[in-house]
Design a protein around this motif. Structure first.
Motif, mmCIF file in Angstrom:
data_model
loop_
_atom_site.group_PDB
_atom_site.id
_atom_site.type_symbol
_atom_site.label_atom_id
_atom_site.label_comp_id
_atom_site.label_asym_id
_atom_site.label_seq_id
_atom_site.Cartn_x
_atom_site.Cartn_y
_atom_site.Cartn_z
ATOM 1 N N THR A 39 0.828 -1.211 0.000
ATOM 2 C CA THR A 39 0.000 0.000 0.000
ATOM 3 C C THR A 39 0.860 1.258 0.000
ATOM 4 O O THR A 39 0.430 2.315 -0.444
ATOM 5 N N GLU A 40 2.090 1.134 0.513
ATOM 6 C CA GLU A 40 3.035 2.254 0.465
ATOM 7 C C GLU A 40 4.441 1.718 0.200
ATOM 8 O O GLU A 40 4.800 0.655 0.683
ATOM 9 N N LEU A 41 5.206 2.484 -0.559
ATOM 10 C CA LEU A 41 6.652 2.246 -0.690
ATOM 11 C C LEU A 41 7.358 3.525 -0.271
ATOM 12 O O LEU A 41 6.882 4.623 -0.548
ATOM 13 N N MET A 42 8.511 3.360 0.370
ATOM 14 C CA MET A 42 9.321 4.513 0.778
ATOM 15 C C MET A 42 10.787 4.209 0.503
ATOM 16 O O MET A 42 11.204 3.063 0.561
ATOM 17 N N LEU A 43 11.556 5.247 0.234
ATOM 18 C CA LEU A 43 13.003 5.118 0.069
ATOM 19 C C LEU A 43 13.695 5.966 1.123
ATOM 20 O O LEU A 43 13.219 7.047 1.466
ATOM 21 N N SER A 44 14.818 5.473 1.595
ATOM 22 C CA SER A 44 15.575 6.226 2.602
ATOM 23 C C SER A 44 17.036 6.333 2.184
ATOM 24 O O SER A 44 17.596 5.426 1.567
ATOM 25 N N SER A 45 17.645 7.449 2.512
ATOM 26 C CA SER A 45 19.101 7.596 2.405
ATOM 27 C C SER A 45 19.495 8.818 3.221
ATOM 28 O O SER A 45 18.639 9.638 3.579
ATOM 29 N N SER A 46 20.782 8.937 3.472
ATOM 30 C CA SER A 46 21.249 10.095 4.237
ATOM 31 C C SER A 46 20.911 11.393 3.533
ATOM 32 O O SER A 46 20.681 12.414 4.181
ATOM 33 N N LEU A 47 20.887 11.367 2.201
ATOM 34 C CA LEU A 47 20.649 12.613 1.475
ATOM 35 C C LEU A 47 19.175 12.930 1.287
ATOM 36 O O LEU A 47 18.781 14.085 1.346
ATOM 37 N N ILE A 48 18.348 11.908 1.050
ATOM 38 C CA ILE A 48 16.926 12.193 0.781
ATOM 39 C C ILE A 48 16.068 12.048 2.026
ATOM 40 O O ILE A 48 14.905 12.440 2.015
ATOM 41 N N GLY A 49 16.633 11.532 3.112
ATOM 42 C CA GLY A 49 15.808 11.277 4.295
ATOM 43 C C GLY A 49 14.905 10.094 4.034
ATOM 44 O O GLY A 49 15.351 9.047 3.546
ATOM 45 N N LEU A 50 13.614 10.240 4.322
ATOM 46 C CA LEU A 50 12.642 9.188 4.022
ATOM 47 C C LEU A 50 11.598 9.771 3.090
ATOM 48 O O LEU A 50 10.896 10.715 3.442
ATOM 49 N N ARG A 51 11.538 9.219 1.882
ATOM 50 C CA ARG A 51 10.614 9.769 0.883
ATOM 51 C C ARG A 51 9.650 8.683 0.457
ATOM 52 O O ARG A 51 10.006 7.510 0.362
ATOM 53 N N ARG A 52 8.415 9.113 0.170
ATOM 54 C CA ARG A 52 7.468 8.104 -0.299
ATOM 55 C C ARG A 52 7.579 7.950 -1.813
ATOM 56 O O ARG A 52 7.942 8.893 -2.521
ATOM 57 N N VAL A 53 7.295 6.751 -2.274
ATOM 58 C CA VAL A 53 7.282 6.462 -3.710
ATOM 59 C C VAL A 53 5.841 6.583 -4.191
ATOM 60 O O VAL A 53 4.936 5.955 -3.636
ATOM 61 N N GLN A 54 5.657 7.408 -5.192
ATOM 62 C CA GLN A 54 4.308 7.597 -5.724
ATOM 63 C C GLN A 54 4.037 6.641 -6.865
ATOM 64 O O GLN A 54 2.908 6.172 -7.041
ATOM 65 N N GLN A 55 5.061 6.341 -7.613
ATOM 66 C CA GLN A 55 4.861 5.546 -8.828
ATOM 67 C C GLN A 55 6.086 4.694 -9.112
ATOM 68 O O GLN A 55 7.221 5.166 -9.028
ATOM 69 N N MET A 56 5.837 3.409 -9.418
ATOM 70 C CA MET A 56 6.918 2.493 -9.819
ATOM 71 C C MET A 56 6.573 1.994 -11.216
ATOM 72 O O MET A 56 5.601 1.268 -11.391
#
Lengths: 283, 283
Positions: free
Chosen positions: B240-257
């Motif tokens: 229902t949700e995907l998120m990406l994390s990194s030191s530079l982007i923080g935690l971002r949600r994925v809207q579209q794959m």
């Protein structure tokens, strides 16, 4: 940082000019983004030069790296070999500099690093002497995008080579995660199994060695067709002969793998004779 | 070769001294024999510094690389951050120079390369904006000896990032040879699957990201326990949700794959709130 000539090197060039350092933006430093060739120099000539250049250009194509002009590479390698006399040339081709991030630059400007070294002791050892090898615990990754290439991502080989100190052990054999032998950490493997000469496939892991290719091309003159195969570690002890090949060692027979001793050497003798006849290895 | 300041860098040090090049004997160039950290700098402070240093020292131990003194690293990073103000610090620790061959030197003298960069555009984008990602064709190797480490063998990520040009696509997701998702090429992945928050295991492939660890530590404050799991690509579209994390982007949600759109964002909102509350990402 103090600029120092790499230890043991006798010649260092970047893009054809004497240099002792690489710019910090180079993608070889950041990502291992490049390829290399290790070329034996004998009697002031780079050995198997054509095959080395072909593999390098093939590798550039697979990595999407605009290749340096073959004529420039050939001239630099021949010139360096004539200065070196006897030894080893290591040619590294990097994707060059770039901004931060994995994305390759739109207009990459590859760099050539050329280093000359003395011949290592193990390459000067009597050719007839059998080698002792061991099975490494460090595994080789399988990845079809990188398999066969002599690329700069070599941490697995570094960790494998760090496993032993005993100078009597010449090489470590590496397995993939399914227990299939890919070859030595810095050499290719041939085995005589049920009378047939086989060598591990290099389409999932391993390096498509220049000496391996040469042995495969020349073997029919000794009455053998080399078959590329999946070779499980459990099959090794059934082999009557094991051999290792590389540009530096030529083709050497394995006498002992850990505690297991290999008795045969007939196929190795026949292959060595045709390789020597073709001028590929010393007589 | 002309010494040039790496493009886009504002600060370049080797072993603490201004430098623009690395000696040609360095094992990072030859083998990718080293590790790196990418550290966000905000308000003249290196963010999550403790976690970055811990991961680096853990990686050194796993590679058998004598670690630089933590106090020196911390001082250099803090000093560089205060000069940078806002941006990115990349710290590379190599096994240093050595003779030809995979064998690590008996007495390695690691080198520290510290580079400062501007913050990339994608890290400056509004935090609330969902990301578009794609599935990459280039696969990630599985290797337990290297899994989790932020080492310098990154050709797979380079090839993955070379797969697309479209600036609207922020990241590529990578799979191993069994079709399990390891994360983004330069980020970790979280998914909400059947109401549970999961992230791919990093014991066979992938990088144990510092922001990933931070999210896992902080998630309970938002009412979630993060479960490390094997996550097959076929499960992604059920998330229902995907998120990406990194030191530079923080935690971002994925809207579209690729063509698939993710509707949910409730878990991401709750995690973002606790991360912002802890000062890890901007409010």
């Amino acid at each position: 940082v103090a600029s120092t000539t790499p230890r043991g090197t006798t010649l260092t060039l970047v893009d054809g000019a004497p240099a002792d350092a690489l710019p910090l933006d180079d993608r070889a430093l950041h990502y291992g983004d490049g390829l290399f060739e290790t070329i034996a120099v004998h009697e002031a000539e780079p050995r198997l030069l054509r095959a080395h250049l072909e593999r390098l250009l093939h590798g550039c194509a697979r990595l999407g790296l605009p290749p340096p002009a073959a004529a420039i590479l050939e001239r630099e390698l021949r010139d360096a070999a004539s200065r070196l006399g006897e030894g080893v040339l290591k040619l590294i081709v990097t994707r060059g500099g770039g901004e931060r991030g994995y994305r390759p630059p739109r207009d990459p400007r590859p760099r050539r690093v050329l280093l000359g070294y003395d011949l290592p002791a193990h390459a000067r050892a009597p050719h007839a002497e059998g080698l002792r090898v061991r099975l490494c615990a460090t595994r080789v990754s399988r990845n079809r995008a990188l398999a066969g290439l002599k690329h700069l991502n070599r941490l697995e080989q570094v960790l494998a080579r760090a496993e032993w100190d005993d100078p009597a052990i010449a090489e470590g054999l590496m397995l993939d995660d399914e227990g299939n032998v890919t070859g030595g950490a810095s050499s290719n493997l041939f085995a005589v199994l049920d009378g047939a000469l086989v060598t591990p496939r290099v389409d999932e892991a391993g390096v498509a060695g220049v000496m391996r290719r040469t042995v495969m091309e020349i073997a029919p003159r000794a009455g053998f067709e080399v078959r590329e195969t999946t070779l499980h570690v459990t099959q090794l002890r059934r082999a009557t002969e094991l051999m290792l090949s590389s540009s530096l060692i030529g083709l050497r027979r394995v006498q002992q793998m850990d505690e297991h001793v290999f008795g045969g050497e007939e196929v190795w003798h026949r292959l060595s004779a045709v390789l020597a006849g073709a001028g590929v290895v010393p007589r």
